[in-house]
Design a protein around this motif. Structure first.
Motif, mmCIF file in Angstrom:
data_model
loop_
_atom_site.group_PDB
_atom_site.id
_atom_site.type_symbol
_atom_site.label_atom_id
_atom_site.label_comp_id
_atom_site.label_asym_id
_atom_site.label_seq_id
_atom_site.Cartn_x
_atom_site.Cartn_y
_atom_site.Cartn_z
ATOM 1 N N LEU A 194 -18.606 24.786 39.887
ATOM 2 C CA LEU A 194 -18.069 26.117 39.618
ATOM 3 C C LEU A 194 -19.210 27.129 39.542
ATOM 4 O O LEU A 194 -20.099 27.014 38.704
ATOM 5 N N GLU A 195 -19.172 28.081 40.433
ATOM 6 C CA GLU A 195 -20.173 29.155 40.403
ATOM 7 C C GLU A 195 -19.440 30.479 40.349
ATOM 8 O O GLU A 195 -18.610 30.765 41.213
ATOM 9 N N GLU A 247 -16.505 34.505 32.492
ATOM 10 C CA GLU A 247 -15.609 34.116 33.587
ATOM 11 C C GLU A 247 -15.733 32.612 33.885
ATOM 12 O O GLU A 247 -14.755 31.958 34.233
ATOM 13 N N THR A 248 -16.943 32.081 33.739
ATOM 14 C CA THR A 248 -17.151 30.654 34.001
ATOM 15 C C THR A 248 -16.371 29.799 33.003
ATOM 16 O O THR A 248 -15.721 28.819 33.375
ATOM 17 N N LEU A 249 -16.426 30.198 31.734
ATOM 18 C CA LEU A 249 -15.676 29.454 30.712
ATOM 19 C C LEU A 249 -14.173 29.565 30.963
ATOM 20 O O LEU A 249 -13.447 28.566 30.904
ATOM 21 N N GLY A 306 -6.783 19.438 36.590
ATOM 22 C CA GLY A 306 -7.239 18.122 37.048
ATOM 23 C C GLY A 306 -8.531 18.126 37.842
ATOM 24 O O GLY A 306 -8.916 17.102 38.401
ATOM 25 N N PHE A 307 -9.201 19.258 37.913
ATOM 26 C CA PHE A 307 -10.481 19.295 38.631
ATOM 27 C C PHE A 307 -11.580 18.620 37.799
ATOM 28 O O PHE A 307 -11.531 18.636 36.563
ATOM 29 N N ILE A 308 -12.543 18.050 38.490
ATOM 30 C CA ILE A 308 -13.776 17.575 37.846
ATOM 31 C C ILE A 308 -14.754 18.731 37.964
ATOM 32 O O ILE A 308 -15.305 18.987 39.037
ATOM 33 N N VAL A 309 -14.918 19.452 36.865
ATOM 34 C CA VAL A 309 -15.638 20.728 36.931
ATOM 35 C C VAL A 309 -17.080 20.569 36.454
ATOM 36 O O VAL A 309 -17.339 20.094 35.347
ATOM 37 N N LEU A 310 -18.018 20.976 37.318
ATOM 38 C CA LEU A 310 -19.438 21.017 36.958
ATOM 39 C C LEU A 310 -19.875 22.478 37.018
ATOM 40 O O LEU A 310 -20.184 22.995 38.087
ATOM 41 N N PRO A 311 -19.869 23.170 35.886
ATOM 42 C CA PRO A 311 -20.165 24.602 35.934
ATOM 43 C C PRO A 311 -21.664 24.920 35.988
ATOM 44 O O PRO A 311 -22.455 24.334 35.249
#
Lengths: 367, 260
Positions: free
Chosen positions: B96-97, B111-113, B123-128
């Motif tokens: 996530l960018e 916005e990232t949070l 259900g996403f595997i989120v790597l922010p």
């Protein structure tokens, strides 16, 4: 999931530490659990002055020249547990009493007049005489008068802690007594306290309920103090990771003479106790460390500024003991009989400021 | 072995796929790096098209694909991109960018949070991708991020780990893997991040614009491995805070004269 290594493993690791490990731990940027093992090991015994020096430096840096004061209020000595070491144990023939809300309020008023702003409500485990409703009602009566109200009562459920938090109780202390499971099972003879895991997970339930502060501890005089120190380190590190919004404290109560004539299973000297306190301070610079009136005045004065950050004073461990000093039925006999004023005088003489108020009920939205 | 959301990675070097002189060199560089995780900009590729110039040279069985939302200026745009990516690729992985400022490309924490909260629930595997803010890392972790990716310095600057002290706090506190992303300009920077205890690093510009991207990819692989080995061997033992002199047998200092 919280897993405390068994004592054989902890003791094996402690025994394998060398002086070189200790020196490495001193130089470490951040003290790991392996470093703590070195600092608590027999190899660290000759380093006690260095442990004291580093602990003092860290404590000064993190807490400044202050010592926070708190006062315990014993609400009830009824107890359904049979614990070999405790004066309140159901087997002991002592004068039993549970304060009414009015009596508890009178005790609190006395502490308030003496200058206490942080109070700790203590009781044995007997839900029939002292339950969550009682604590909720008492907190409602007291919360306007005190900066913070903490409890050291029977383990409760998460919803119960939530209720008490909403009522104005912000901190929970619950000591595992011993982290050595087989030993725990031996000294807890009957009652709900026999469940090691339920007790071990009590700080977790308090954390999940949103308590602002959680106190853990081990009763010294039951198991190997070095391994208890390691277990405390494991527990604390786990709790810190899981509840990053929560503050933590650790207590190191040494067994005191009490009804029941229980003899400590191991002898923990003042040197050992100091060693444990210094190592825990180095391991966790931010943790609040309590030193209660279980210890005698000479020792408490000597430890000022070296690691502990919170002192109680003028404590009475029998319910109703502040209003009636002749009250029988104490949990243990205290070692430091001085008044709050006398203790604070010593604290000032050590160049430290006794802090009476370090919280405010305004933080708490009381529903 | 590094594990993120149940998937294990032998290599702790993640690669970006931008700015390479050709798809062929990119492929060779990725192979030389030993990586098992590559990130691709959703705006750059056509995930559903096997003939896409980037996608066709990469074996999706060999690498975990981490689509990124580079270019998104707010949570809404990032969420929309993420949903499209999943529909096209069938993969739940997402870097996530959210970068509203096209000049610095610094990530927007708010916005990232917000996007993380929504995408985790979907259900996403989120790597922010995030600034090196320890509290933000914990908030993202609590929101369900599978890892956090704090920046060493602004993306593409090659300035190295300028946020060192903040990243050290993140590594100490976080329960999820910490992947240092952005700003790593030299193998030594990657080694430093690994020595500090980072779980992995993500590198792109330093490799893709190197004179010899393939050789540089190999150099990064070695640096990451060396840094990790050093961390495990016990780094960070040098400090000015204290020195233990030789034990004074039994003698207590003035501080401890009170002991019984």
């Amino acid at each position: 999931m919280l897993i405390i290594p068994n004592f054989q493993t902890l003791q094996k690791n402690l025994a394998s530490c060398s002086a070189a490990n200790v020196e490495r731990a001193f130089a470490a940027k951040r003290c790991s659990l392996n470093d703590l093992s070195a600092l608590l090991s027999p190899a660290a015994d000759p380093f006690l002055p260095q442990l004291a020096g580093l602990s003092k430096k860290i404590t000064l840096h993190r807490f400044g020249r202050t010592t926070q004061m708190y006062g315990p209020i014993y609400l009830s000595n009824y107890c359904t547990n049979r614990c070999a070491y405790c004066g309140f144990s159901a087997d002991n023939r002592i004068h039993r009493r549970c304060l009414t809300l009015e009596e508890a309020e009178t005790e609190a008023d006395i502490l308030h007049q003496r200058g206490f702003n942080h109070i700790l409500l203590v009781s044995g485990e007997a839900r029939k005489t002292l339950d969550v409703e009682y604590l909720e009602a008492l907190a409602g009566r007291l919360r306007g008068r005190f900066a913070s109200i903490s409890i050291e009562v029977q383990p409760l459920s998460c919803p119960e802690y939530k209720r008490l938090f909403a009522a104005g109780i912000t901190a929970v202390a619950v000591y595992q007594e011993t982290y050595d499971r087989p030993l725990y099972n031996r000294v807890h003879l009957s009652g709900k306290k026999c469940d090691y895991d339920y007790r071990l997970n009590t700080p977790t339930r308090a954390g999940e309920a949103g308590m602002r502060e959680i106190g853990i501890g081990a009763l010294l005089g039951l198991g190997d103090w070095r391994a208890e120190g390691m277990a405390l380190g494991h527990h604390l590190a786990w709790l810190r990771k899981k509840f990053w919004r929560t503050a933590f404290t650790v207590s190191f109560p040494r067994l005191r003479p009490a009804a029941g004539e229980f003899e400590p299973l191991v002898h923990v000297t003042e040197r050992d106790l100091s060693h444990l306190i210094f190592a825990l301070r180095i391991f966790d610079p931010d943790v609040g460390l309590l030193l209660s009136t279980r210890e005698e005045a000479r020792y408490r004065d000597g430890m000022l500024g070296l690691g502990p950050t919170r002192y109680s004073a003028g404590s009475c461990t029998a319910p109703g003991g502040y209003a009636n000093p002749e009250q029988q039925g104490e949990q243990f006999s205290v070692g430091d009989h001085r008044t709050l004023a006398e203790v604070c005088e010593k604290i000032r003489a050590h160049g430290l400021d006794p802090v009476y108020k370090d919280w405010d009920p305004i933080f708490q939205v009381v529903t | 072995m590094l594990t993120i959301a149940g998937t294990s990675f032998r290599s702790r070097l993640f690669l970006g796929t931008g700015k390479f002189p050709s798809a062929g060199i990119m492929k060779k560089a990725i192979e030389a790096s030993g990586t098992q995780m590559v990130t691709v900009a959703l705006r750059r590729v056509d995930l559903g098209n096997p003939e896409d110039d980037i996608m066709r040279v990469l074996d999706r069985k060999q690498y975990t694909f981490l689509p990124n939302t580079s270019g998104a200026r707010n949570a809404e745009e990032a969420i929309r991109l993420a949903r499209l990516a999943r529909a096209a690729s069938g993969s739940c992985w997402l870097k996530l960018e959210v970068t509203p400022d096209p000049r610095t490309l610094l990530p927007d924490p708010i916005e990232t949070l917000a996007a993380t909260e929504v995408l985790v629930k979907e259900g996403f595997i989120v790597l922010p991708y995030m600034n090196a803010d320890p509290i933000l890392a914990l908030r993202l972790q609590d929101a369900g991020a599978a890892a956090v990716m704090p920046l060493g310095s602004p993306i593409g600057t090659n300035q190295g780990i300028l946020t060192r002290f903040q990243i050290e706090i993140i590594i100490e506190q976080a329960c999820v893997p910490v992947v240092v992303d952005a700003g790593i300009g030299a193998p030594s920077h990657a080694a430093l991040a690994m020595e500090m205890g980072a779980d992995a690093v993500l590198v792109n510009t330093a490799i893709s614009i190197a004179g010899d991207p393939v050789a540089m990819a190999g150099a990064f692989a070695k640096a990451v491995e060396a840094g990790r080995t050093a961390y495990r061997a016990g780094m960070g033992r040098v400090s000015a805070t204290a020195k233990a002199s030789s034990p004074e047998s039994g003698r207590l200092s003035d501080d401890l004269g009170f002991l019984a």
